[in-house]
Motif scaffolding. Structure first.
Motif, PDB file in Angstrom:
ATOM      1  N   LEU A  40      43.397   5.059  -8.711  1.00  0.00           N
ATOM      2  CA  LEU A  40      42.546   4.074  -9.378  1.00  0.00           C
ATOM      3  C   LEU A  40      41.828   3.174  -8.367  1.00  0.00           C
ATOM      4  O   LEU A  40      40.627   2.957  -8.455  1.00  0.00           O
ATOM      5  CB  LEU A  40      43.395   3.234 -10.335  1.00  0.00           C
ATOM      6  N   LEU A  64      35.198   3.015  -4.622  1.00  0.00           N
ATOM      7  CA  LEU A  64      34.072   3.940  -4.551  1.00  0.00           C
ATOM      8  C   LEU A  64      32.943   3.450  -5.464  1.00  0.00           C
ATOM      9  O   LEU A  64      31.762   3.487  -5.107  1.00  0.00           O
ATOM     10  CB  LEU A  64      34.551   5.303  -5.041  1.00  0.00           C
ATOM     11  N   PHE A  65      33.347   2.977  -6.627  1.00  0.00           N
ATOM     12  CA  PHE A  65      32.379   2.483  -7.609  1.00  0.00           C
ATOM     13  C   PHE A  65      31.615   1.293  -7.034  1.00  0.00           C
ATOM     14  O   PHE A  65      30.388   1.225  -7.113  1.00  0.00           O
ATOM     15  CB  PHE A  65      33.111   2.090  -8.898  1.00  0.00           C
ATOM     16  N   LEU A 103      40.795  12.012  -5.278  1.00  0.00           N
ATOM     17  CA  LEU A 103      40.400  10.616  -5.437  1.00  0.00           C
ATOM     18  C   LEU A 103      40.573  10.077  -6.845  1.00  0.00           C
ATOM     19  O   LEU A 103      41.054   8.973  -7.043  1.00  0.00           O
ATOM     20  CB  LEU A 103      38.928  10.457  -5.055  1.00  0.00           C
ATOM     21  N   GLU A 104      40.174  10.872  -7.843  1.00  0.00           N
ATOM     22  CA  GLU A 104      40.136  10.329  -9.201  1.00  0.00           C
ATOM     23  C   GLU A 104      41.516   9.973  -9.739  1.00  0.00           C
ATOM     24  O   GLU A 104      41.629   9.268 -10.721  1.00  0.00           O
ATOM     25  CB  GLU A 104      39.427  11.291 -10.149  1.00  0.00           C
ATOM     26  N   GLY A 117      31.218   0.611  -3.896  1.00  0.00           N
ATOM     27  CA  GLY A 117      30.380   1.160  -2.824  1.00  0.00           C
ATOM     28  C   GLY A 117      29.089   1.731  -3.386  1.00  0.00           C
ATOM     29  O   GLY A 117      28.003   1.489  -2.861  1.00  0.00           O
ATOM     30  N   ALA A 118      29.211   2.477  -4.484  1.00  0.00           N
ATOM     31  CA  ALA A 118      28.036   3.096  -5.092  1.00  0.00           C
ATOM     32  C   ALA A 118      27.069   2.036  -5.599  1.00  0.00           C
ATOM     33  O   ALA A 118      25.847   2.156  -5.442  1.00  0.00           O
ATOM     34  CB  ALA A 118      28.462   4.018  -6.223  1.00  0.00           C
ATOM     35  N   THR A 126      39.013   4.986  -6.582  1.00  0.00           N
ATOM     36  CA  THR A 126      37.849   5.213  -7.438  1.00  0.00           C
ATOM     37  C   THR A 126      37.071   3.927  -7.643  1.00  0.00           C
ATOM     38  O   THR A 126      35.838   3.921  -7.609  1.00  0.00           O
ATOM     39  CB  THR A 126      38.280   5.786  -8.801  1.00  0.00           C
ATOM     40  N   LEU A 127      37.806   2.824  -7.842  1.00  0.00           N
ATOM     41  CA  LEU A 127      37.101   1.559  -8.081  1.00  0.00           C
ATOM     42  C   LEU A 127      36.353   1.093  -6.836  1.00  0.00           C
ATOM     43  O   LEU A 127      35.224   0.594  -6.929  1.00  0.00           O
ATOM     44  CB  LEU A 127      38.080   0.493  -8.574  1.00  0.00           C
TER      45      LEU A 127
END
Lengths: 350, 368
Positions: A100, A106-107, A96-97, A109-110, A103-104
């Motif tokens: 980009l 995911l960010f 994943l990392e 979502g978090a 990851t974004l």
């Protein structure tokens, strides 16, 4: 058939001697180990070794089923080949990392999860658990709380006994009119060197400091009692305790057991901001109670103003870190509530 | 085959002392090939996935973090490895959470039980500690040889619980000595393959110096808090110390206290690590760890500032910076080579101990 050929080190697992080898990775993900003069030593099928995507551009390691290990540098081609050949869910997740967009999102979502936890999951689950706390437990929380406070902070009250009796009687009358279901107990204490204050402890205790008694007149005193009765009726302390427990469980799950100083400070700020709602709720309850008992609801605002003069007005910034909302905001809200008496009657009886 | 039989017959085989293969002293430096920029994305995806899964991903994040640091650390051309299975860490963590919740719940209902739990905890602590160290070392490897830890319950109980109590009972006078004894126990039971680490000569003096230096900072900070608290307890409003300093002064005092406490701990930890590892040995190799404390302090202080300014987004950069800095001062030297270490026959340990150790916030860090 041969695709990739890289220098590697071979470790037999019984000693730390590195053996220089050449590693050949074939298209079907099988391996061949050659010695330095390119003589084949061993062939390994794709199911006879374990390979894990390295974290970052770290050396690649192949664990053979006989316990030996081949280590080679990071090679993008090997990674691409093995990712398609030796498929595995976790490998894709771990990739994943390098993506980009993934990851974004995911960010984001978090961030969403944090907001849901903060605004819904934590306060709602605390409220939902509240009815399951037995009254005996609340009693012991209250008793222990008062005992601790007596030990570390309070000294006995210096207010004249007769005056105390009179104030207590009025407070009890107010509680009866509010249809407060338990027998209210008002405690007087001195808190030397501290500003005037009043607290509520579950399930039926209100503590008033001498400094507060001397600062306020009787009507204002009763307004403050109304506010504290609001805390008791909504059972705010139990709710806070439950919430703190839930927050600590969530923190434990998210951060492990050793949150760092900065993280704990952030959690402290989050937790304090919940209590701001409690103050507004208690203010509303107090105002409605005063209206119901035909008393002047703005007396609560007067009491707050007197306290504000003593404390000094806080800066706007400090409210984000404080458990109480800005006093001037509270006073404004009280006047607003007091100006529409009829609408409020219903909510109190509920 | 010859090598294996040799290993089994002499479990305390010391590299370099028996083979005599390499008589010329050599020095081995550690190096780190990772970067803050690369680690940032790994860190970010770790944090996000942990939050989204409400912590269930935590063990995977932990393994990936350690893997990143281990596998980018090189010594003599080979990298380190962390091979723990996240699933066993998850099991351990859930068990730890369950135990903590159960204990908390029961203690709440029956306050008298609390003392019982403390005693049970003290009895279980040495075991948890040993398990935790066994787990951590079992899954840390270099050149396909694992570390190992072989402390016993009795020794752990004596060195970590009994001596600490003695240290505290003597008004801290014997505490540095007790701490030395603890570190000695931890290090002397640590192995790389079959080769033991050794803390080296008696370092009691260094430990006393460490506590005088780092400990006094903590002591002063706590003192500041106490003065502040006494100030508000014993003096009337806005008189005495309160009036002398005003609100701003009081805030400054609290801030100084917090910073002193924070940095006192930082200095204490680095001094302890230095005293523990410097001049310790692994077989015939001597470990050098001459980290300059003041430079280290500057790194930590500027990192803290950076993290506050960036709302902790600088955290991965800070971690890499600290790690690189420490590695720079770590080296091995001696007359044997790194090729001479032998595997220890298997150790199989579950992760329960490890995560319970984490959960109870134990001071078992013998990291450098």
């Amino acid at each position: 058939m041969e695709t990739l050929r890289v220098p590697a080190q071979f470790y037999d697992g019984s000693s730390s001697i590195p053996h220089k080898r050449i590693l050949v990775i074939k298209k079907d993900a099988s391996l061949e180990i050659l010695d330095e003069s390119s003589h084949s030593i061993k062939r390994i099928n794709s199911d006879q070794y374990q390979w894990e995507l390295p974290v970052g551009k770290a050396p690649m390691k192949f664990r053979l089923s006989d316990g030996t290990l081949i280590e080679t540098g990071y090679h993008e081609e090997i990674k691409q080949l093995l990712l398609t050949r030796k498929e595995c869910f976790t490998n894709n997740l771990f990739n994943l990392e390098t993506n980009l967009k993934a990851t974004l999102s995911l960010f984001l979502g978090a961030c969403g999860v944090v907001l849901v936890l903060y605004f819904f999951a934590v306060p709602l689950s605390a409220k939902a658990l509240q009815p399951f706390i037995p009254i005996s437990m609340k009693e012991s929380i209250g008793k222990q709380g008062l005992y601790m406070l007596d030990k570390i902070m309070f000294s006995p009250s210096e207010v004249d006994i007769e005056h105390q009796k009179k104030l207590k009687k009025q407070a009890l009358e107010l509680a009866t009119m509010a249809e407060f279901p338990l027998e209210l107990e008002v405690h007087f204490r001195t808190l030397k060197g501290h500003l005037p204050n009043a607290f509520a402890l579950p399930p039926r205790h209100i503590i008033v400091t001498d400094e507060l008694v001397s600062l306020l007149d009787q009507e204002e005193f009763l307004a403050i009692i109304g506010h504290e009765l609001g805390h008791l009726s909504h059972d705010h302390v139990t709710e806070s305790l439950l919430r703190a427990s839930i927050v600590s469980v969530v923190t434990f799950m998210l951060l492990g057991s050793n949150p760092e100083v900065l993280e704990s400070m952030a959690i402290g700020i989050f937790d304090a901001s919940y209590s701001q709602n409690h103050e507004s709720e208690a203010d509303t309850y107090g105002v409605q109670l005063l209206q119901k008992t035909k008393k002047d609801p703005t007396k609560l605002a007067d009491a707050l103003r007197k306290l504000q003069d003593k404390y000094g007005e806080e800066s706007k910034l400090s409210t984000y870190f404080s458990s109480h909302p800005l006093t001037s905001d509270r006073i404004r809200a009280i006047y607003k509530l007091a100006s529409r008496p009829e609408a409020n009657k219903k909510t109190l009886t509920q | 085959m010859e090598i294996e039989s040799h290993t089994q017959s002499q479990p305390d085989f010391i590299p370099g002392t028996q083979t005599g293969r390499s008589a010329v002293p050599r020095e081995y430096d550690f190096s780190f090939t990772g970067s803050g920029k690369e680690y940032f994305w790994i860190w970010l995806s770790n944090v996000c996935l942990t939050v989204i899964t409400l912590g269930l991903y935590g063990p995977w994040a932990k393994v990936r973090r350690l893997k990143y640091f281990y596998s980018h650390t090189f010594l003599d051309g080979s990298s380190f490895d962390y091979t723990a299975n996240p699933k066993s860490i998850l099991k351990g963590r859930l068990l730890a959470l369950f135990v903590l919740l159960a204990v908390g719940g029961i203690a709440n209902i029956m306050p008298l039980m609390e003392i019982g739990f403390y005693i049970l905890g003290a009895i279980a602590l040495p075991w948890i500690l040993n398990q935790s160290l066994k787990f951590k070392s079992r899954y840390s490897s270099y050149r396909n040889i694992s570390l190992g830890f072989s402390g016993t319950y009795g020794a752990s109980f004596y060195r970590i619980i009994v001596l600490k109590i003695v240290g505290v009972l003597t008004v801290m006078a014997l505490y540095p000595w007790a701490k030395f004894k603890e570190r000695e126990y931890l290090l002397d039971n640590l192995r790389f393959g079959v080769t033991r680490f050794n803390i080296g000569t008696s370092k009691i003096g260094e430990f006393y110096f460490t506590y005088l230096f780092g400990g006094s900072l903590i002591f002063i900070s706590v003192g500041i808090f106490i003065i502040r608290a006494m100030g508000s307890l014993f003096f009337e409003d806005h008189s005495g110390i309160g009036a002398l300093l005003g609100e701003f002064g009081a805030m400054l005092m609290v801030l100084t206290g917090i910073l002193g406490l924070l940095f006192g701990k930082v200095i204490l930890n680095i001094c302890l690590a230095k005293a523990t590892w410097d001049q310790a040995s692994l077989g015939a190799l001597i470990i050098h760890y001459k980290v300059p404390v003041l430079n280290y302090f500057w790194i930590e202080a500027s990192n803290l500032l950076l993290r506050i300014i960036t709302l902790n987004l600088a955290s991965p950069f800070c971690s890499v910076r600290v790690y690189k800095f420490k590695l720079e001062y770590l080296s091995l030297a001696g007359s044997c080579t790194l090729d001479e270490f032998m595997r220890d026959e298997n150790e199989r340990i579950r992760a329960y101990g490890d995560e319970l150790g984490d959960a109870l916030d134990l001071d078992i860090d013998i990291g450098f």
